[in-house]
Design an enzyme around this catalytic site. Structure first.
Site, PDB file in Angstrom:
ATOM      1  N   LYS A 104       0.862  -1.184   0.000  1.00 25.01           N
ATOM      2  CA  LYS A 104       0.000   0.000   0.000  1.00 25.01           C
ATOM      3  C   LYS A 104       0.889   1.220   0.000  1.00 25.01           C
ATOM      4  O   LYS A 104       2.009   1.177   0.506  1.00 25.01           O
ATOM      5  CB  LYS A 104      -0.884   0.029   1.259  1.00 25.01           C
ATOM      6  CG  LYS A 104      -2.120   0.888   1.110  1.00 25.01           C
ATOM      7  CD  LYS A 104      -3.231   0.107   0.451  1.00 25.01           C
ATOM      8  CE  LYS A 104      -4.431   0.950   0.109  1.00 25.01           C
ATOM      9  NZ  LYS A 104      -5.581   0.117  -0.290  1.00 25.01           N
ATOM     10  N   ASP A 150      -6.944   4.367  -4.553  1.00 24.86           N
ATOM     11  CA  ASP A 150      -7.619   4.201  -3.260  1.00 24.86           C
ATOM     12  C   ASP A 150      -8.219   5.581  -2.963  1.00 24.86           C
ATOM     13  O   ASP A 150      -8.449   6.354  -3.914  1.00 24.86           O
ATOM     14  CB  ASP A 150      -6.618   3.761  -2.167  1.00 24.86           C
ATOM     15  CG  ASP A 150      -7.309   3.271  -0.894  1.00 24.86           C
ATOM     16  OD1 ASP A 150      -7.767   2.117  -0.863  1.00 24.86           O
ATOM     17  OD2 ASP A 150      -7.408   4.058   0.078  1.00 24.86           O
TER      18      ASP A 150
HETATM   19  P1  NDP Z   1     -12.838   7.865  -2.898  1.00 24.97           P
HETATM   20  O1  NDP Z   1     -11.752   8.834  -2.661  1.00 24.97           O
HETATM   21  O2  NDP Z   1     -13.367   7.674  -4.257  1.00 24.97           O
HETATM   22  O3  NDP Z   1     -14.076   8.194  -1.943  1.00 24.97           O
HETATM   23  C1  NDP Z   1     -13.901   8.229  -0.561  1.00 24.97           C
HETATM   24  C2  NDP Z   1     -15.223   8.621   0.066  1.00 24.97           C
HETATM   25  O4  NDP Z   1     -15.145   8.415   1.466  1.00 24.97           O
HETATM   26  C3  NDP Z   1     -15.553  10.085  -0.113  1.00 24.97           C
HETATM   27  O5  NDP Z   1     -16.922  10.259  -0.157  1.00 24.97           O
HETATM   28  C4  NDP Z   1     -14.943  10.708   1.113  1.00 24.97           C
HETATM   29  O6  NDP Z   1     -15.500  11.934   1.513  1.00 24.97           O
HETATM   30  C5  NDP Z   1     -15.215   9.659   2.158  1.00 24.97           C
HETATM   31  N1  NDP Z   1     -14.176   9.730   3.180  1.00 24.97           N
HETATM   32  C6  NDP Z   1     -12.846   9.599   3.001  1.00 24.97           C
HETATM   33  N2  NDP Z   1     -12.203   9.785   4.145  1.00 24.97           N
HETATM   34  C7  NDP Z   1     -13.144  10.050   5.057  1.00 24.97           C
HETATM   35  C8  NDP Z   1     -13.086  10.324   6.425  1.00 24.97           C
HETATM   36  N3  NDP Z   1     -11.927  10.383   7.087  1.00 24.97           N
HETATM   37  N4  NDP Z   1     -14.269  10.524   7.074  1.00 24.97           N
HETATM   38  C9  NDP Z   1     -15.452  10.466   6.400  1.00 24.97           C
HETATM   39  N5  NDP Z   1     -15.546  10.226   5.084  1.00 24.97           N
HETATM   40  C10 NDP Z   1     -14.406  10.006   4.432  1.00 24.97           C
HETATM   41  O7  NDP Z   1     -12.292   6.486  -2.293  1.00 24.97           O
HETATM   42  P2  NDP Z   1     -12.789   4.996  -2.602  1.00 24.97           P
HETATM   43  O8  NDP Z   1     -14.248   4.976  -2.813  1.00 24.97           O
HETATM   44  O9  NDP Z   1     -11.893   4.422  -3.620  1.00 24.97           O
HETATM   45  O10 NDP Z   1     -12.436   4.268  -1.216  1.00 24.97           O
HETATM   46  C11 NDP Z   1     -13.378   4.153  -0.158  1.00 24.97           C
HETATM   47  C12 NDP Z   1     -12.953   3.027   0.767  1.00 24.97           C
HETATM   48  O11 NDP Z   1     -12.910   1.806   0.025  1.00 24.97           O
HETATM   49  C13 NDP Z   1     -11.578   3.156   1.397  1.00 24.97           C
HETATM   50  O12 NDP Z   1     -11.594   2.545   2.676  1.00 24.97           O
HETATM   51  C14 NDP Z   1     -10.686   2.329   0.476  1.00 24.97           C
HETATM   52  O13 NDP Z   1      -9.520   1.886   1.120  1.00 24.97           O
HETATM   53  C15 NDP Z   1     -11.631   1.193   0.155  1.00 24.97           C
HETATM   54  N6  NDP Z   1     -11.341   0.421  -1.043  1.00 24.97           N
HETATM   55  C16 NDP Z   1     -11.208   1.015  -2.264  1.00 24.97           C
HETATM   56  C17 NDP Z   1     -10.984   0.239  -3.388  1.00 24.97           C
HETATM   57  C18 NDP Z   1     -10.912   0.824  -4.759  1.00 24.97           C
HETATM   58  O14 NDP Z   1     -10.804   0.046  -5.714  1.00 24.97           O
HETATM   59  N7  NDP Z   1     -10.986   2.129  -4.939  1.00 24.97           N
HETATM   60  C19 NDP Z   1     -10.825  -1.216  -3.292  1.00 24.97           C
HETATM   61  C20 NDP Z   1     -11.067  -1.750  -1.976  1.00 24.97           C
HETATM   62  C21 NDP Z   1     -11.292  -0.944  -0.909  1.00 24.97           C
HETATM   63  P3  NDP Z   1     -14.639  13.305   1.416  1.00 24.97           P
HETATM   64  O15 NDP Z   1     -14.743  13.729  -0.010  1.00 24.97           O
HETATM   65  O16 NDP Z   1     -15.325  14.226   2.361  1.00 24.97           O
HETATM   66  O17 NDP Z   1     -13.249  12.983   1.836  1.00 24.97           O
HETATM   67  O1  2IT Z   2      -7.929  -1.578  -0.923  1.00 21.42           O
HETATM   68  C1  2IT Z   2      -7.853  -2.040  -2.089  1.00 21.42           C
HETATM   69  O2  2IT Z   2      -8.007  -3.242  -2.312  1.00 21.42           O
HETATM   70  C2  2IT Z   2      -7.612  -1.113  -3.186  1.00 21.42           C
HETATM   71  N1  2IT Z   2      -7.521   0.084  -2.957  1.00 21.42           N
HETATM   72  C3  2IT Z   2      -7.431  -1.638  -4.585  1.00 21.42           C
HETATM   73  C4  2IT Z   2      -6.016  -2.094  -4.783  1.00 21.42           C
HETATM   74  C5  2IT Z   2      -5.653  -2.498  -6.186  1.00 21.42           C
HETATM   75  O3  2IT Z   2      -4.470  -2.794  -6.377  1.00 21.42           O
HETATM   76  O4  2IT Z   2      -6.506  -2.528  -7.083  1.00 21.42           O
END
Ligand code: NDP
Ligand code: 2IT
Length: 452
Positions: A130, A170
């Site tokens: 990561k 992420d």
């Molecule tokens: P994005 O940046 O696209 O969206 C994040 C969302 O979560 C936003 O709405 C953001 O709001 C909110 N958020 C972030 N930090 C906080 C916080 N500290 N408190 C409250 N709200 C928060 O990220 P993703 O959708 O890609 O990721 C969301 C989650 O999913 C994370 O935990 C990530 O690790 C996990 N994840 C992502 C994957 C991927 O493929 N993208 C794969 C697997 C897991 P704001 O705009 O206000 O910050």
């Molecule tokens: O938390 C996760 O699994 C991710 N942010 C996606 C990682 C990836 O390599 O696609």
């Protein structure tokens, strides 16, 4: 758990905490896995003798670096960059990059640790890693984000490669950032390879990668619901977050017949009692991904919806199913009890570690369906793995082919959870199942490869 197991965990955690002071998210993630796998290691003592857990919690390598950049006014800023290369026993390091002001070593290590088990669960050959930075993309111009990404990659490129370490997105890192990072990597290394995933469709990206995490969450949830003879049909679904994972979880849940009523960001949440439809989801995508606005603007467009601010979360809205898709520790014990009291019977994590230990305890005590992120959000990295395969063979699969593989992988992960997580009374403990199933493959690979 017997006395030996309990003592082993407390001694292990005391040493881990002393050696990694203040890293509370990392401690939390390790304790959860340890609690699941210690009884398994007792049954297979060669894992204890090989000090597998002691080795797994020590990253193979941690890179911390300076990221200097200039804003549009010419002012200089300095951020901190990270890459935690946690475990390469079953494949090259693989995992996302997070840009958020909260990023620190503890958060990077917890995410890399979780990623190791998640990637193992996908059935694909990927190790765990990561990276990220405390850079805050909010309010920055495209040019500022580009300069930051270029500076970040100028250092990171020394440590990554298609057979070494393959980053992706992420929080705060989506298609735009992956584009800037890939462009700089290609320029510096003079190679066009699949070193990053989540790429644009015209330059090596896989169909469905943007959708894969959220869709995968719903495919996994379907399997969980089926164990109780249920489906998404007519269920009320509450979702946190409004980013990549939340948007696509909402879209798929809605298409599977659910009524999805909330989304959120760090400022607050919106509640739409009528539920989302295709038009509303398209509006949210435009708002968040193109205009980069805040979720509260939704109520201007759809005045029947309500916005609640001051950082409140949607967990008080009565629902059948909850999908936490924002960030770690966003759902605490009190919120979990409220969900259960309001009739929620299924919680499927899209984010990484969104439920606190107290919340998990509350879900499991109530015997509701509950799945940890490392199982239910693995569809994103799994599809990254499929992108790597397509890049290696220089082919592009159709959306149907990718979707079929994603479906298969989520079903396989669910099977693994049942195999290792079913308790004596028939309750499926998805935490135990995911941790043990993810652990076995990595642990045995480490034993096979000797003391490295
Ligand atoms: P994005 O940046 O696209 O969206 C994040 C969302 O979560 C936003 O709405 C953001 O709001 C909110 N958020 C972030 N930090 C906080 C916080 N500290 N408190 C409250 N709200 C928060 O990220 P993703 O959708 O890609 O990721 C969301 C989650 O999913 C994370 O935990 C990530 O690790 C996990 N994840 C992502 C994957 C991927 O493929 N993208 C794969 C697997 C897991 P704001 O705009 O206000 O910050
Ligand atoms: O938390 C996760 O699994 C991710 N942010 C996606 C990682 C990836 O390599 O696609």
């Amino acid at each position: 758990m017997d006395n030996f197991g309990k003592k082993y965990i407390e001694r292990f955690m005391a040493e881990l905490e002393a050696k990694n002071p203040g890293e509370k998210e990392f401690h939390q993630a390790v304790r959860e896995v340890l609690t699941s796998v210690v009884p398994y290691m007792q049954a297979y003592p060669y894992l204890l003798d090989n000090k597998i857990m002691e080795r797994m919690v020590e990253p193979e390598r941690v890179i911390i670096f300076r990221v200097p950049w200039t804003d549009d006014q010419g002012e200089i800023h300095v951020n901190r960059g990270f890459r935690v290369q946690m475990n390469s026993a079953i494949g090259p390091y693989k995992g996302g990059i997070r840009f958020h002001p909260s990023v620190n070593l503890s958060i990077m290590k917890f995410l890399a640790f979780e990623q190791t088990f998640k990637n193992s669960l996908t059935t694909l050959p990927m190790g765990g890693g990561k990276g990220g930075s405390d850079f805050n993309p909010r309010g920055k111009s495209d040019a500022e984000v580009m300069r930051f990404c270029q500076s970040f990659m100028t250092e990171l490129q020394r440590y990554i490669g298609q057979d070494t370490d393959v980053p992706a997105g992420d929080i705060g890192v989506g298609g735009r950032e992956i584009g800037f990072l890939f462009g700089q990597y290609k320029r510096l290394r003079d190679e066009f390879t699949g070193t990053l995933t989540g790429k644009g469709l015209a330059w090596g990206g896989s169909l469905l990668r943007p959708e894969a995490t959220g869709y995968g969450v719903c495919y996994f949830a379907e399997q969980m619901l089926a164990t109780r003879g249920k489906s998404f049909k007519d269920q009320v679904v509450v979702i946190s977050g409004a980013g990549n994972v939340a948007q696509h979880a909402a879209e798929k849940a809605m298409r599977l017949g659910a009524k999805v009523v909330t989304l959120s960001d760090s400022d607050g949440f919106i509640y739409d009692p009528d539920g989302f439809d295709e038009e509303k989801i398209a509006y949210v995508k435009q708002l968040k991904n193109v205009r980069r606005g805040r979720i509260k603007e939704y109520v201007t467009q759809y005045p029947k919806a309500q916005y609640t601010g001051e950082g409140t979360k949607p967990w008080g809205i009565p629902c059948d199913i909850a999908l936490p898709c924002a960030t770690q520790n966003e759902l605490d014990g009190a919120a979990a009890k409220t969900l259960v009291a309001n009739g929620c019977y299924c919680v499927v994590e899209g984010a990484n570690m969104p439920s606190t230990p107290e919340a998990i305890e509350a879900f499991q005590a109530a015997k509701i369906l509950y799945s940890p992120g490392k199982a239910s959000n693995a569809g994103g990295v799994a599809t990254s793995g499929l992108e790597m395969t397509q890049n290696s063979v220089r082919q592009k699969w159709t959306a149907e082919e990718v979707d079929a593989q994603l479906h298969r992988i989520m079903t396989d992960i669910h099977e693994a959870c049942i195999k290792y997580g079913t308790e004596e009374d028939g309750y499926i403990n998805y935490v135990k199942g995911a941790n043990i199933a993810g652990f076995i493959k990595v642990a045995n690979a480490m034993v096979d490869q000797g003391l490295v």
